[in-house]
Every structure is written in C-alpha cells, then in structure tokens.
Scaffold this motif. Structure first.
Motif, short mmCIF file in Angstrom:
data_model
loop_
_atom_site.label_atom_id
_atom_site.label_comp_id
_atom_site.label_asym_id
_atom_site.label_seq_id
_atom_site.Cartn_x
_atom_site.Cartn_y
_atom_site.Cartn_z
N VAL A 440 0.83 -1.22 0.00
CA VAL A 440 0.00 0.00 0.00
C VAL A 440 0.86 1.26 0.00
N THR A 441 1.70 1.42 1.01
CA THR A 441 2.44 2.67 1.17
C THR A 441 3.51 2.85 0.10
N LEU A 442 4.32 1.80 -0.11
CA LEU A 442 5.44 1.92 -1.05
C LEU A 442 4.98 2.20 -2.49
N PRO A 443 3.98 1.51 -3.04
CA PRO A 443 3.55 1.86 -4.40
C PRO A 443 3.07 3.30 -4.53
N LEU A 444 2.36 3.79 -3.50
CA LEU A 444 1.92 5.19 -3.56
C LEU A 444 3.10 6.14 -3.44
N LEU A 445 4.11 5.77 -2.65
CA LEU A 445 5.31 6.60 -2.55
C LEU A 445 6.04 6.68 -3.88
N MET A 446 6.14 5.55 -4.57
CA MET A 446 6.92 5.50 -5.80
C MET A 446 6.30 6.37 -6.90
N VAL A 447 5.00 6.58 -6.85
CA VAL A 447 4.37 7.46 -7.84
C VAL A 447 4.99 8.85 -7.77
N ALA A 448 5.21 9.34 -6.54
CA ALA A 448 5.75 10.69 -6.37
C ALA A 448 7.27 10.71 -6.43
N MET A 449 7.93 9.60 -6.04
CA MET A 449 9.38 9.64 -5.89
C MET A 449 10.16 9.11 -7.08
N THR A 450 9.51 8.39 -8.01
CA THR A 450 10.25 7.86 -9.16
C THR A 450 10.92 8.96 -9.98
N PRO A 451 10.23 10.06 -10.34
CA PRO A 451 10.94 11.13 -11.07
C PRO A 451 12.11 11.70 -10.27
N ILE A 452 11.96 11.80 -8.94
CA ILE A 452 13.05 12.30 -8.10
C ILE A 452 14.23 11.34 -8.13
N LEU A 453 13.96 10.04 -8.11
CA LEU A 453 15.04 9.05 -8.15
C LEU A 453 15.78 9.10 -9.49
N ILE A 454 15.04 9.30 -10.58
CA ILE A 454 15.69 9.40 -11.89
C ILE A 454 16.58 10.64 -11.95
N ALA A 455 16.07 11.76 -11.42
CA ALA A 455 16.88 12.98 -11.39
C ALA A 455 18.11 12.80 -10.49
N THR A 456 17.94 12.08 -9.38
CA THR A 456 19.07 11.83 -8.48
C THR A 456 20.12 10.96 -9.15
N PHE A 457 19.67 9.96 -9.90
CA PHE A 457 20.62 9.12 -10.64
C PHE A 457 21.39 9.95 -11.66
N ALA A 458 20.69 10.80 -12.42
CA ALA A 458 21.37 11.62 -13.42
C ALA A 458 22.37 12.57 -12.76
N PHE A 459 22.00 13.12 -11.60
CA PHE A 459 22.90 14.04 -10.90
C PHE A 459 24.16 13.30 -10.43
N ASN A 460 23.97 12.12 -9.82
CA ASN A 460 25.12 11.36 -9.32
C ASN A 460 25.97 10.80 -10.45
N PHE A 461 25.40 10.56 -11.60
CA PHE A 461 26.17 10.08 -12.74
C PHE A 461 27.22 11.11 -13.15
N ASN A 462 26.90 12.39 -12.98
CA ASN A 462 27.82 13.48 -13.33
C ASN A 462 28.27 14.26 -12.10
N ASN A 463 28.32 13.61 -10.95
CA ASN A 463 28.65 14.30 -9.70
C ASN A 463 30.17 14.51 -9.62
N PHE A 464 30.61 15.58 -10.24
CA PHE A 464 32.05 15.86 -10.33
C PHE A 464 32.68 16.08 -8.96
#
Length: 537
Positions: A440-464
């Motif tokens: 219940v809680t985790l699927p609803l959380l992922m709706v809001a947090m998936t775009p944030i996780l993708i942005a975090t991955f892109a940031f860390n990929f180029n985290n100079f």
C-alpha cells in the motif's frame, strides 16, 4: 430603458467613453509611471549587457558575432516596445536563456567533438605556420628591440597572452598569436611601458612570473619568416626564424638541422620522414574518429568501459542508498505522537544545509591514513584513498551522508500526502506492518518519488565534486596514469580536457556527448517504465 442603457455604457465613468481593451484584460491607459520606468530600466540593463558582450567580439574582430548580438538586442526592443506581441513578451526571456545556456553549449560541444581541437591544434593552418616560424626565432646581431608590456585578453590566469610593444619612435603595437597590429588610444609612460590599453588587461609582475613558462614559449609572428619574442619581462626583440615554410612543397624546413616537415592536412600537422611532428598544428575535422578512439582503440576503450561500469555502479549505489536511508528516517519520524519531532528533523536536515564543497573536503580529511577520524577512532591504519575498493567505498559513504537528507524531505512530504486510513484498512484486512507498507504505502510513494530518483541518478552520474574533491579520481595504476579507480566519466573528461600536458578538447567533447547520450537514454527508459505506476494513483 434609457437609464439602464446609460448605466451599462458609462461603466468607466459618467459620460466618459469606454477605453479600448488590450490583450490580457488591460486597458490602453493603465500603464503606470512605475511600470514605464521599470521597462526602461530593464531595457537599459539589457542594452548594457549587449554592449558588454560585444566588446570582446569587437576586440577579436568577430563581426558576425557582433551582428548577432545587435540583432538580438533589436529583437528585444521590437518585442517589448510593441503593443501587439504580448504573448511573446513572456516567452522571450526563457527562450534566450535556453539558447544561451543550453542549446548553444550543446551545439558547440557537438561541433568540437568531430575536430582535433587540442593543445597545438587551435587555429587554422596559416596561424600554425606563423606560430612555427615565430617560435623558432633567434636573436641576430642588431635585432630590432621593443619595450615590452605583457597583457592578456580575459582573465590574468587563463587569458590569451598579448605583447604590448613600443619601438624607438614611440609607436605602440599589440602582438598576439595572429600577428602585429598598431595600438591606438593606449597610455604610454615616458619609459615606454604601456599602463592602459582598451580591451587588454595589463599583468602585474607577480602575474607575469606565474605565467613565465608560457611567456618564454610565446612569440608574435611579424611576417617574412620573422617574429618577436620576449627578452626578460620588459623587453622584446624581432629576429629571424630557423624554421621557414615553403608553399611550393607545402613543407617547413629547419635551417639548423636540415630536417624537412611535410604538411598532413588530414591530421592537421607537419611531419618529418620518421613520423615526428612539429608541436604547432591546426584544427581540422576528424569525423567520428574521437568516438571510435574510446570505443574501439584497445588502450582508450579499456579505460572508457571500466570507468563506465564503475560510473553506473556508483550512481545506482548512491541513489539506492540515499533512498533507503532517507525513507527509513522519514518512516521513523512519521510515527504519530513522537515527541521532539521538529528537533529530530532539523538534525537530520543539517548535512543538506551545509556547503557540499566544505563537507567533501572534511570527509577527505576524515579518511586520511595518518590523522583521519576513522583510523584514529577505530585504531586502524587503513589507506582508505590508496586502495581501489576502500576508495570507492569512501566516496559512496560520503555521498550517501550528504544526499539522504534531501530524500528524507521528499519522502516526508510524500508520506504526509498518503492517508493513514489506507494502512489501517490493510491491517484490518489481516495484513502485517511489512505487508501494508510493501503493498500500500510503497507503491503510492513511488508514484511521487520515481521522477526524483531518476533525477538523483542523473545528478550522481555526473557528480564531479563527489569524486574530485575526495580522491581526485585515484588511486591510479602505474600502467594507466590518466584513468583512476574512482574516476567518473566527467572527471576523466575533465582530466583529458584541462590537464596541462594532455589537453585534448575534441576527445573530451566526444566523451561529453557520450555522457549526455547515456544519461538521456537511461532517463527516457526509466521514465517510460515509470508510467506503469500511474495506474496505482
């Protein structure tokens, strides 16, 4: 009837004609004095910005660039002084910033990636020939001498060197890598030193000493196989070149050694019969050679793919760990009736509020072998940054500590948006706490947090900063001193592009394009797969 008609018609005022409406519901007479002054001030500021951008273009003689700046300024004036193009007024600032800071840098990087731009391959062929002749200048007896003032165009640390020269007749000249031009409007002391010149920054003795090696190798071509070089910090001489270009054979002959260097227009340099090249070359297009170099060349491909694997592992590890730690702390502080919740949240957010640059340097010192906090507290002698795997672990730990507060804030907001009744209803139906959270809680959380996780991955990929400030990309193996165990593609690119000994801008630009394609591809795939979560909502 007449009274009702006059009431509707006289809305602006009794007996006053209605004012014509403008787009957006404004009236022609609504322009206040403050609004007009604000418009004039902003247009004046933009004009000053255009003049500031045009000055270096004028000094460099870049007339197409000046025309482009003038066209943009004229377009802005036309749009904001026109009463018709109202919607465009809101779009122009964003479009100009998008072009200046996104589109143009991307296009320039892509165009550079298909060239051999590097140290020794910056200008065209004629500039390379002039530089070859000027750098081989020797001082004959009775050489013409000048009073020298060293200046730059741009910053004192990185700007292009310029010789401000004054001859015996008091005539001032400006000499750069392209040649010698007469200098007008300069302020010259009786001793012959130039103290002020439009478009140039005079270097102080300290700044000249800081660039002494570059100064000793700099020469100004003056034509006919001659050039001007410095003789100390306050004088220069014009001498003859020992390496002279011959257009008939398209070659350079060294009069001292007799070696002949022939032009290779495909590689942009002069080579002798044994394959040795002159240091000064010219910029040429190389197609996709830079991309093929790190994809198929065994030496560079091994470094590229090993760094790519570690880069992905680093970004995935940091993103996953900051998500787990941030969500765990958010769930802990989401308990109802928890005392001191505000104080706990402030303490958790403190790492996020501090300067990341200072924190990375602090973590670097804590991992120091001799006086680092970890070794002193645990009684160890671990060379954290000297071993491949311990250095990677150190970099990941430091980034998780700095990154989890942000994920905590996002998770806290997402948890507060989920009704508690859903979890309670799941527990009433027989689900345990873990089942209620997972289903219940985790699927609803992922709706809001998936775009944030993708942005975090892109940031860390180029985290100079995450790597450069802690380990500088090291440790390095003796076999490959350019690619370290903790290097990300962005730090590897930086080392190639700005290392004083191996500045390879074209190759680094090709790597930058590859980084962009990799991150963009992963982001698109992740976003497309995350659409399945929309059904949960």
């Amino acid at each position: 009837m007449a009274s009702r008609k006059s009431d509707t018609a006289g809305a602006p005022g009794k007996g006053a004609p209605a004012r014509p409406a403008l787009p957006g519901g404004r009236f022609a007479g609504d322009g206040s004095l403050g609004g007009q002054l604000l418009k004039i001030s902003l247009l004046g500021l933009f004009t000053a910005l255009g003049a500031w951008a045009a000055l270096p273009l004028y000094v460099a003689g870049n007339w197409p660039g000046i025309a482009l700046v003038a066209a943009v300024v004229a377009l802005v004036y036309w749009i904001y002084l026109s009463k018709r193009a109202v919607p465009v007024k809101y779009l122009v600032p964003g479009v100009l910033f998008l072009l200046a800071f996104q589109i143009l840098p991307v296009l320039y990087t892509m165009s550079t990636s298909v060239t051999n731009l590097s140290d020794g391959h910056r200008g065209d062929k004629q500039q390379a020939i002039a530089a070859i002749e000027a750098y081989s200048v020797t001082s004959p007896d009775g050489a013409r001498e000048y009073i020298l003032t060293v200046a730059v165009t741009g910053s004192p640390e990185t700007g292009e060197l310029v010789f401000l020269l004054v001859d015996d007749d008091g005539t001032a000249y400006a000499g750069d890598a392209e040649g010698l031009t007469e200098l007008t409007g300069a302020t010259v002391e009786p001793s012959g030193k130039v103290t002020e010149a439009f478009g140039y920054s005079i270097l102080t003795p300290t700044e000249v000493n800081a660039r002494s090696e570059e100064l000793s190798a700099f020469a100004v071509p003056s034509g006919n196989g001659s050039g001007i070089r410095s003789s100390g910090l306050s004088s220069a001489f014009e001498g003859t070149a020992t390496r002279v270009y011959d257009a008939d054979c398209d070659c350079v002959t060294d009069s001292e050694t007799g070696v002949v260097y022939h032009a290779d227009d495909e590689r942009g340099a002069f080579y002798d019969d044994e394959g040795q090249r002159l240091a000064q070359g010219w910029q040429v297009g190389v197609g996709f050679d830079n991309f093929a170099r790190f994809l198929f060349n065994p030496t560079f491909a091994a470094s590229f793919f090993s760094i790519l694997v570690w880069n992905i592992a680093f970004a995935v590890s940091v993103t996953f760990l900051v998500f787990v730690v941030g969500l765990a702390v958010a769930l802990t502080l989401h308990v109802p009736r928890l005392r001191g919740k505000v104080v706990y949240r402030i303490l958790v957010v403190l790492p996020y509020a501090m300067s990341s640059l200072a924190m990375f340097l602090l973590w670097r010192d804590m991992f120091n072998t001799d006086f680092g906090l970890f070794n002193r507290m645990l009684g160890l002698q671990v060379d954290w940054l000297g071993d491949q795997w311990s250095a990677r672990a150190a970099v990941i730990i430091a980034n998780v500590w700095l990154g989890y507060p942000y994920m905590f804030l996002v998770a806290t907001g997402a948890l507060q948006a989920i009704p508690r009744e859903l979890g309670q209803a799941a527990q009433i139906d027989g689900a345990g706490p873990w089942q209620a959270f997972r289903n219940v809680t985790l699927p609803l959380l992922m709706v809001a947090m998936t775009p944030i996780l993708i942005a975090t991955f892109a940031f860390n990929f180029n985290n100079f900063n995450a790597v450069w400030l802690i380990s500088r990309g090291g440790p390095f193996s003796p076999e490959n001193p350019t690619a370290g165990a903790t290097d990300l593609l962005i730090t590897y690119t930086y080392r190639l592009a700005f290392n004083e000994a191996t500045a390879q801008y074209g190759y680094a630009a090709a790597l930058s394009v590859m980084i962009f394609l990799i991150v963009a591809g992963m982001s698109v795939i992740s976003l497309s797969r995350s659409k399945a979560l929309e059904e949960v909502d």
